[in-house]
Design a protein around this motif. Structure first.
Motif, PDB file in Angstrom:
ATOM      1  N   HIS A  89     -23.115  -5.095  27.963  1.00 62.24           N
ATOM      2  CA  HIS A  89     -23.021  -4.839  26.526  1.00 62.24           C
ATOM      3  C   HIS A  89     -23.649  -3.482  26.248  1.00 62.24           C
ATOM      4  O   HIS A  89     -24.834  -3.263  26.510  1.00 62.24           O
ATOM      5  CB  HIS A  89     -23.756  -5.939  25.747  1.00 62.24           C
ATOM      6  CG  HIS A  89     -23.626  -5.828  24.258  1.00 62.24           C
ATOM      7  ND1 HIS A  89     -24.392  -4.959  23.502  1.00 62.24           N
ATOM      8  CD2 HIS A  89     -22.814  -6.475  23.377  1.00 62.24           C
ATOM      9  CE1 HIS A  89     -24.068  -5.085  22.228  1.00 62.24           C
ATOM     10  NE2 HIS A  89     -23.122  -5.994  22.124  1.00 62.24           N
ATOM     11  N   SER A  91     -24.372  -0.545  23.340  1.00 58.71           N
ATOM     12  CA  SER A  91     -24.405  -0.400  21.882  1.00 58.71           C
ATOM     13  C   SER A  91     -25.271   0.783  21.485  1.00 58.71           C
ATOM     14  O   SER A  91     -26.092   1.279  22.272  1.00 58.71           O
ATOM     15  CB  SER A  91     -24.928  -1.679  21.217  1.00 58.71           C
ATOM     16  OG  SER A  91     -26.258  -1.956  21.647  1.00 58.71           O
ATOM     17  N   ARG A  93     -27.991   1.757  18.675  1.00 60.16           N
ATOM     18  CA  ARG A  93     -28.896   1.067  17.763  1.00 60.16           C
ATOM     19  C   ARG A  93     -28.706   1.534  16.317  1.00 60.16           C
ATOM     20  O   ARG A  93     -28.651   2.723  16.028  1.00 60.16           O
ATOM     21  CB  ARG A  93     -30.336   1.313  18.191  1.00 60.16           C
ATOM     22  CG  ARG A  93     -31.392   0.670  17.298  1.00 60.16           C
ATOM     23  CD  ARG A  93     -32.764   0.850  17.917  1.00 60.16           C
ATOM     24  NE  ARG A  93     -33.809   0.336  17.064  1.00 60.16           N
ATOM     25  CZ  ARG A  93     -34.539   1.084  16.243  1.00 60.16           C
ATOM     26  NH1 ARG A  93     -34.312   2.381  16.166  1.00 60.16           N
ATOM     27  NH2 ARG A  93     -35.490   0.546  15.507  1.00 60.16           N
ATOM     28  N   ARG A 100     -17.980  -3.948  25.356  1.00 61.64           N
ATOM     29  CA  ARG A 100     -18.386  -5.069  26.213  1.00 61.64           C
ATOM     30  C   ARG A 100     -17.472  -5.121  27.432  1.00 61.64           C
ATOM     31  O   ARG A 100     -16.250  -4.980  27.308  1.00 61.64           O
ATOM     32  CB  ARG A 100     -18.304  -6.389  25.438  1.00 61.64           C
ATOM     33  CG  ARG A 100     -19.194  -6.417  24.202  1.00 61.64           C
ATOM     34  CD  ARG A 100     -18.767  -7.490  23.233  1.00 61.64           C
ATOM     35  NE  ARG A 100     -19.544  -7.468  21.998  1.00 61.64           N
ATOM     36  CZ  ARG A 100     -19.292  -6.647  20.969  1.00 61.64           C
ATOM     37  NH1 ARG A 100     -18.270  -5.802  21.043  1.00 61.64           N
ATOM     38  NH2 ARG A 100     -20.039  -6.687  19.890  1.00 61.64           N
ATOM     39  N   THR A 210     -26.150 -11.140  31.454  1.00 65.43           N
ATOM     40  CA  THR A 210     -25.677  -9.974  30.704  1.00 65.43           C
ATOM     41  C   THR A 210     -26.652  -8.821  30.871  1.00 65.43           C
ATOM     42  O   THR A 210     -27.867  -9.001  30.736  1.00 65.43           O
ATOM     43  CB  THR A 210     -25.532 -10.321  29.211  1.00 65.43           C
ATOM     44  OG1 THR A 210     -24.598 -11.392  29.058  1.00 65.43           O
ATOM     45  CG2 THR A 210     -25.051  -9.110  28.418  1.00 65.43           C
ATOM     46  N   TYR A 212     -27.751  -5.245  29.235  1.00 65.10           N
ATOM     47  CA  TYR A 212     -27.670  -4.543  27.958  1.00 65.10           C
ATOM     48  C   TYR A 212     -28.053  -3.080  28.147  1.00 65.10           C
ATOM     49  O   TYR A 212     -29.060  -2.769  28.783  1.00 65.10           O
ATOM     50  CB  TYR A 212     -28.622  -5.178  26.936  1.00 65.10           C
ATOM     51  CG  TYR A 212     -28.214  -6.570  26.505  1.00 65.10           C
ATOM     52  CD1 TYR A 212     -27.346  -6.762  25.437  1.00 65.10           C
ATOM     53  CD2 TYR A 212     -28.704  -7.695  27.177  1.00 65.10           C
ATOM     54  CE1 TYR A 212     -26.974  -8.038  25.038  1.00 65.10           C
ATOM     55  CE2 TYR A 212     -28.328  -8.973  26.787  1.00 65.10           C
ATOM     56  CZ  TYR A 212     -27.463  -9.145  25.720  1.00 65.10           C
ATOM     57  OH  TYR A 212     -27.094 -10.414  25.330  1.00 65.10           O
ATOM     58  N   ARG A 214     -28.792  -0.059  25.568  1.00 66.43           N
ATOM     59  CA  ARG A 214     -29.020   0.170  24.140  1.00 66.43           C
ATOM     60  C   ARG A 214     -29.443   1.614  23.957  1.00 66.43           C
ATOM     61  O   ARG A 214     -30.388   2.086  24.599  1.00 66.43           O
ATOM     62  CB  ARG A 214     -30.133  -0.764  23.662  1.00 66.43           C
ATOM     63  CG  ARG A 214     -30.230  -0.888  22.150  1.00 66.43           C
ATOM     64  CD  ARG A 214     -29.463  -2.100  21.708  1.00 66.43           C
ATOM     65  NE  ARG A 214     -29.934  -2.586  20.420  1.00 66.43           N
ATOM     66  CZ  ARG A 214     -29.274  -2.400  19.287  1.00 66.43           C
ATOM     67  NH1 ARG A 214     -28.165  -1.704  19.278  1.00 66.43           N
ATOM     68  NH2 ARG A 214     -29.726  -2.914  18.165  1.00 66.43           N
ATOM     69  N   TRP A 268     -32.775  -8.466  18.551  1.00 62.04           N
ATOM     70  CA  TRP A 268     -32.987  -9.895  18.768  1.00 62.04           C
ATOM     71  C   TRP A 268     -31.872 -10.560  19.573  1.00 62.04           C
ATOM     72  O   TRP A 268     -31.723 -11.781  19.531  1.00 62.04           O
ATOM     73  CB  TRP A 268     -33.146 -10.595  17.410  1.00 62.04           C
ATOM     74  CG  TRP A 268     -34.386 -10.162  16.691  1.00 62.04           C
ATOM     75  CD1 TRP A 268     -34.531  -9.080  15.875  1.00 62.04           C
ATOM     76  CD2 TRP A 268     -35.664 -10.789  16.759  1.00 62.04           C
ATOM     77  NE1 TRP A 268     -35.818  -8.990  15.421  1.00 62.04           N
ATOM     78  CE2 TRP A 268     -36.540 -10.026  15.939  1.00 62.04           C
ATOM     79  CE3 TRP A 268     -36.156 -11.917  17.420  1.00 62.04           C
ATOM     80  CZ2 TRP A 268     -37.882 -10.356  15.769  1.00 62.04           C
ATOM     81  CZ3 TRP A 268     -37.498 -12.252  17.247  1.00 62.04           C
ATOM     82  CH2 TRP A 268     -38.335 -11.475  16.434  1.00 62.04           C
ATOM     83  N   ARG A 269     -31.080  -9.791  20.286  1.00 57.76           N
ATOM     84  CA  ARG A 269     -29.972 -10.391  21.049  1.00 57.76           C
ATOM     85  C   ARG A 269     -30.462 -11.350  22.132  1.00 57.76           C
ATOM     86  O   ARG A 269     -29.724 -12.236  22.544  1.00 57.76           O
ATOM     87  CB  ARG A 269     -29.099  -9.305  21.671  1.00 57.76           C
ATOM     88  CG  ARG A 269     -28.300  -8.509  20.646  1.00 57.76           C
ATOM     89  CD  ARG A 269     -27.350  -7.542  21.320  1.00 57.76           C
ATOM     90  NE  ARG A 269     -26.613  -6.764  20.331  1.00 57.76           N
ATOM     91  CZ  ARG A 269     -25.524  -7.180  19.718  1.00 57.76           C
ATOM     92  NH1 ARG A 269     -25.027  -8.386  20.009  1.00 57.76           N
ATOM     93  NH2 ARG A 269     -24.917  -6.423  18.834  1.00 57.76           N
TER      94      ARG A 269
END
Length: 427
Positions: A89, A91, A93, A100, A210, A212, A214, A268-269
């Motif tokens: 994932h 992303s 912020r 994804r 997963t 991440y 970020r 908060w994922r």
């Protein structure tokens, strides 16, 4: 050929050096290999005195690296404690952009894996103990001079110097040992003005395999699934990019406040951050060597290049590079040539350089694209992330880079001595 004490001398028995030694022993067994390592071998060492690349940190292994370790017969052992990455994932912020990746979309069991460095080191050394590879440890390469046979390497062990003669020296002891500079290789360094803080963290929600990535104005942050290879646990490996000032602030905080600061940056994922382990850190720089080979000498791994960890490609690039070197050794032996000939090592450099350029460009572009930017550019990159998520060809290209399959690379089959090449490719 004039007799020598050994054929290949490897300076450094960390992850790159040990992997090279294993690959040569499996794929070019005619070559005699000697590894010179500053530290005791991991199984023999005291808890705080083993090879430093076999430490508590973790390494992200791309799918392509799994294929290499499968070929070397090491994957069954490594996989016992390698956590699969089944989803990625990415992303930005505070913005809407995200993309994804899912392993099932590419008909793979995983996009990559996360393995503890110490476990990888133990597996490598255990496998090497079953080979004729000779270890001089603890010992240190102090220098070399050309010799009629190839190279004469000065090795200091137990306070005494001795000369080991070989046909080729491979420097695999990382970017900060000083041997590269001692031998006169010139480096170019670009300081990113950032540091990587490394720690294991626990969260209230499971990671569900997963990874991440970020991004925000201060740099990227990665959380990689960690722990059991079969159960989606609550532990992740953290790579947190911070400038000098913020690094000092975070390191000075008690653990609960570190978790709160991390929560602010990540969100908060994964639920609430409940624990952060011991933190280590190092400055982030792009280090390159213009000419990593010369007659009788080659650089691999971090001795040849150091990347930003944003894409998790550093060790994977090193592994592909050393396999390219082994490929050239195999061809030289089959053709009756000396493995230290400049033509042999230059062929390795030319072939690996294309992979290196693409990987450096991929990693460096992510840093520049997702760094501080005015609002119009930030909006454009968010739209790009959304487009990447919606356009299958672009998304497939991005997935191949993450999986270490950006180029169609040849690997030796079991019949490597015949020169037959097997292509691992998901196209």
């Amino acid at each position: 050929m004039t007799p020598v004490e050994t054929d290949l001398i490897i300076a450094g028995g960390g992850l790159a050096g040990a992997s090279l030694a294993l690959a040569v022993s499996r794929l070019v067994p005619e070559l005699r290999v000697t590894v010179v390592e500053n530290h005791p071998l991991a199984p023999d060492a005291a808890p705080d005195d083993y090879q430093p690349s076999y430490d508590a940190r973790s390494t992200a292994l791309a799918w392509g690296s799994r294929l290499i370790f499968e070929q070397l017969g090491l994957w069954p052992a490594l996989s016992e404690h390698a956590t699969p990455i089944r989803h990625i994932h990415v992303s930005d912020r505070g913005r809407f952009g995200a993309t994804r990746l899912h392993a099932e979309d590419h008909r793979q069991d995983a996009l990559g894996y996360v393995a503890d460095n110490r476990w990888m080191g133990l597996c490598l050394v255990a496998a090497l103990r079953e080979t004729p590879v000779r270890w001089l440890a603890p010992a240190e390469v102090r220098g070399l001079v050309p010799a009629p046979t190839g190279v004469a390497v000065t090795v200091r062990r137990e306070g005494r110097d001795r000369v080991v003669t070989g046909r080729c020296l491979v420097v695999a002891d990382g970017g900060r040992s000083g041997l590269r500079e001692t031998l006169g290789f010139r480096t170019r360094t670009e300081d990113y003005g950032q540091n990587a803080l490394i720690a294991n963290v626990s969260t209230s929600e499971p990671h569900r395999f997963t990874a991440y990535e970020r991004f925000d104005e201060s740099g990227p942050m990665a959380l990689l699934p960690h722990g059991s290879p079969t159960r989606a646990g609550h532990q992740s490996a953290l790579v947190w990019t911070l400038d000098d000032r913020n690094l000092a602030e975070v390191l000075a905080l008690p653990d609960d406040d570190k978790c709160r600061r991390l929560q602010e940056r990540f969100g908060w994922r994964l639920g609430r951050f409940t624990r952060i382990g011991a933190c280590s850190h190092y400055p982030l720089k792009l280090v390159t060597v213009d000419e990593p080979v010369r007659p009788g000498v080659a650089l691999i791994g971090n001795a040849a290049h150091a990347l930003h960890p944003v894409a998790g490609q550093g060790f994977n690039l090193a592994l592909r590079g050393l396999m390219t070197l082994v490929e050239q050794f195999r061809r030289a032996v089959d053709q009756g040539r000396d493995i230290g000939e400049l033509s042999v090592l230059a062929a390795y450099q030319r072939q690996h350089r294309q992979d290196w350029l693409k990987t450096v460009y991929f990693s460096d572009s992510l840093i520049r694209l997702f760094g501080p930017a005015p609002a119009p550019l930030a909006g454009a990159r968010d739209a790009g992330l959304v487009g990447l998520d919606l356009l299958p060809p672009a998304k497939r290209w991005f997935a191949r880079q993450a999986m270490g399959l950006g180029g169609r690379r040849p690997f030796f089959g079991n019949a490597g001595r015949t020169g037959r090449e097997v292509y691992h490719d998901d196209r």
